[in-house]
Design an enzyme around this catalytic site. Structure first.
Site, PDB file in Angstrom:
ATOM      1  N   HIS A 122       0.828  -1.217   0.000  1.00 44.45           N
ATOM      2  CA  HIS A 122       0.000   0.000   0.000  1.00 44.45           C
ATOM      3  C   HIS A 122       0.862   1.266   0.000  1.00 44.45           C
ATOM      4  CE1 HIS A 122      -3.455   2.510   0.493  1.00 44.45           C
ATOM      5  NE2 HIS A 122      -3.084   2.965   1.677  1.00 44.45           N
ATOM      6  N   HIS A 182       1.039   5.593  -1.582  1.00 41.88           N
ATOM      7  CA  HIS A 182       0.394   6.742  -2.256  1.00 41.88           C
ATOM      8  C   HIS A 182       1.565   7.575  -2.769  1.00 41.88           C
ATOM      9  CE1 HIS A 182      -3.748   6.605  -0.256  1.00 41.88           C
ATOM     10  NE2 HIS A 182      -3.055   5.885   0.612  1.00 41.88           N
ATOM     11  N   GLU A 207      -8.521   5.789  -7.715  1.00 47.59           N
ATOM     12  CA  GLU A 207      -9.404   6.118  -6.585  1.00 47.59           C
ATOM     13  C   GLU A 207     -10.687   6.836  -7.039  1.00 47.59           C
ATOM     14  OE1 GLU A 207      -8.058   7.795  -2.506  1.00 47.59           O
ATOM     15  OE2 GLU A 207      -8.325   9.530  -3.789  1.00 47.59           O
ATOM     16  N   HIS A 213     -12.439   4.818  -1.970  1.00 47.22           N
ATOM     17  CA  HIS A 213     -11.564   5.307  -0.912  1.00 47.22           C
ATOM     18  C   HIS A 213     -11.895   4.772   0.477  1.00 47.22           C
ATOM     19  CE1 HIS A 213     -10.167   8.081   2.263  1.00 47.22           C
ATOM     20  NE2 HIS A 213      -9.024   7.801   1.682  1.00 47.22           N
ATOM     21  N   HIS A 236      -9.876   1.720   1.933  1.00 46.61           N
ATOM     22  CA  HIS A 236      -9.464   1.956   3.324  1.00 46.61           C
ATOM     23  C   HIS A 236     -10.650   1.579   4.215  1.00 46.61           C
ATOM     24  CE1 HIS A 236      -6.669   4.674   1.188  1.00 46.61           C
ATOM     25  NE2 HIS A 236      -5.873   4.519   2.216  1.00 46.61           N
ATOM     26  N   GLU A 245     -10.042   2.324   9.847  1.00 46.20           N
ATOM     27  CA  GLU A 245      -8.680   2.775  10.140  1.00 46.20           C
ATOM     28  C   GLU A 245      -8.581   3.383  11.538  1.00 46.20           C
ATOM     29  OE1 GLU A 245      -7.260   5.557   7.250  1.00 46.20           O
ATOM     30  OE2 GLU A 245      -5.306   5.790   8.213  1.00 46.20           O
TER      31      GLU A 245
END
Ligand code: MCF
Ligand code: FE
Length: 399
Positions: A64, A66, A142, A180, A207, A210
């Site tokens: 994972h 970004h 996304e 997302h 996600h 979290e």
């Protein structure tokens, strides 16, 4: 044909087999693994390219990332998840991001022995450079948006980005879908995107669970996350329960990120990306890896520089050693190495991550930490490794 003669091979298979004085014979795929002293009888030593290494491992994965946040280093507020999200809304992707910075992070990933990533892409700014690089990428485009008035706009922007990414598709660069999160994506948008993913046979990611704030917000509590989300959509309200969100996905094809606060939901998750440093930096808590592993395949990821100090999967494993205090060090070292190889490859849909006949010849070579012994190799590698000595992806020598 290529031959890699090794002192040790960490196969990263289920039983965590460690072979001594063995060689890997490969082309694009791993063909055979046999003792070094049986190589002569094979009769290919003269025609093959021969390499040697102290230790070979399946090349690693970072499940994972970004990359678009690679220039955001100190722009974001790490003091709690809702504060962090507010600072993301205020800063989004730093204007300082450029191809040179992206290239530098990709080079560092390769240098550390990583052959593939699960990249979450918000804007597609990293698509071209990734498609050109030797890295394997599961490129999750996304989609998000909660405001009913802008759903069509969000959908067309997604389609545009997805089409651009698809035009770059090759054996290593594989477009996919990212919904997302349950707090940021309207059910209408999520359903439409998931139907599209089904039609196009795409892997998916999201996600999930979290932070504690996310759980409370979804349960209807007026909290800091709700305040932060109201900055973007003043009419915001929880749009599903955690269970309703999860039930929209084909769990076999979905990589759920974080899942720190999942409980009974674990039984419906098949793949989880565990990002221990990001969870620590955003004060989100720690994934209970023992409970999660009863149901799901757990892969290791760093998340972006938006919530981490480096994209090094070795730094992440070292942090894993410090964070999961209740597990024996040897067991934990094996678990973390499997999370960064076999499990991550499986979660991202690549036939790599193990030294086994038939797998992609994605192999990373490392030096032996001075003084290490066969029984401690996994732990010593995690504690002392920063870079690989050499790397093969799809059988090609990258360095
Ligand atoms: O994984 C971390 C924390 N959780 C959620 N999102 C992100 C993370 N790092 C970057 N993001 C991005 C995400 O892709 O932040 C934005 C999204 O574009 C938040 S907008 C709801
Ligand atoms: Fe993330």
């Amino acid at each position: 044909m290529k031959i890699l003669k090794c002192k040790y091979i960490l196969c990263c298979d289920e039983s965590f087999k460690v072979l001594e004085n063995h060689a890997i014979i490969f082309d694009k795929k791993i063909e055979k693994i046999l003792p070094n002293d049986e190589l002569k009888s094979l009769g290919i030593l003269d025609s093959a390219q021969v390499f040697s290494a102290p230790i070979a491992l399946p090349a690693l994965f970072n499940a994972h990332t970004h990359l678009e946040y690679s220039a955001n280093k100190a722009h974001l507020d790490l003091r709690g998840f809702s504060n962090w999200l507010k600072s993301v809304f205020e800063n989004r992707i730093s204007k300082a991001l450029n191809q040179k910075i992206l290239n530098k992070e990709i080079k560092k990933l390769l240098k550390s022995g990583v052959c593939g990533i699960g990249e979450y892409s918000s804007f597609g700014l990293e698509a071209k450079i990734l498609a050109k690089s030797p890295l394997r990428s599961r490129f999750y485009c996304e989609i998000l948006g909660t405001n009913e008035a802008f759903l069509e706009q969000a959908w067309s922007a997604f389609l545009e980005r997805f089409k651009s990414a698809s035009a770059l598709k090759n054996e290593c660069f594989c477009p996919a879908l990212a919904i997302h999160s349950p707090y940021s994506t309207h059910p209408k948008l999520a359903k439409k995107a998931l139907e599209f993913a089904k039609k196009e046979s795409l892997l998916v990611s999201a996600h999930l669970a979290e932070s504690k704030d996310e759980i409370e917000y979804l349960a209807g509590k007026q909290n800091e996350l709700k305040e932060t989300l109201s900055l973007i959509n003043p009419a915001i309200k929880p749009l599903y329960s955690l269970g309703e969100f999860i039930s929209m996905f084909d769990s076999e094809k979905t990589l759920f990120i974080h899942c720190v606060h999942a409980k009974s939901e674990f039984k419906n998750l098949r793949h989880i990306a565990h990002c221990p440093r990001s969870n620590r930096f955003l004060s989100s808590g720690t994934l209970d890896i023992k409970t999660a592993a009863k149901y799901a395949n757990i892969a290791l990821g760093t998340d972006g520089l938006s919530s981490n100090l480096s994209l090094s999967i070795w730094d992440e494993m070292r942090a894993g050693i410090m964070i999961h205090k209740d597990t024996h060090l040897d067991t934990l070292a094996h678990t973390l190495l499997l999370m960064a190889t076999k499990n991550a490859a499986k979660a991202l849909g690549f036939d790599s991550g193990e030294i086994k006949a038939g797998k992609n010849a994605d192999i990373a070579c490392f030096t032996l930490p001075a003084g290490s012994k066969k029984s401690r190799l996994a732990l010593d590698l995690i504690l002392h490794t920063k870079e690989a000595k050499s790397l093969f992806i799809d059988g090609e020598k990258i360095f």
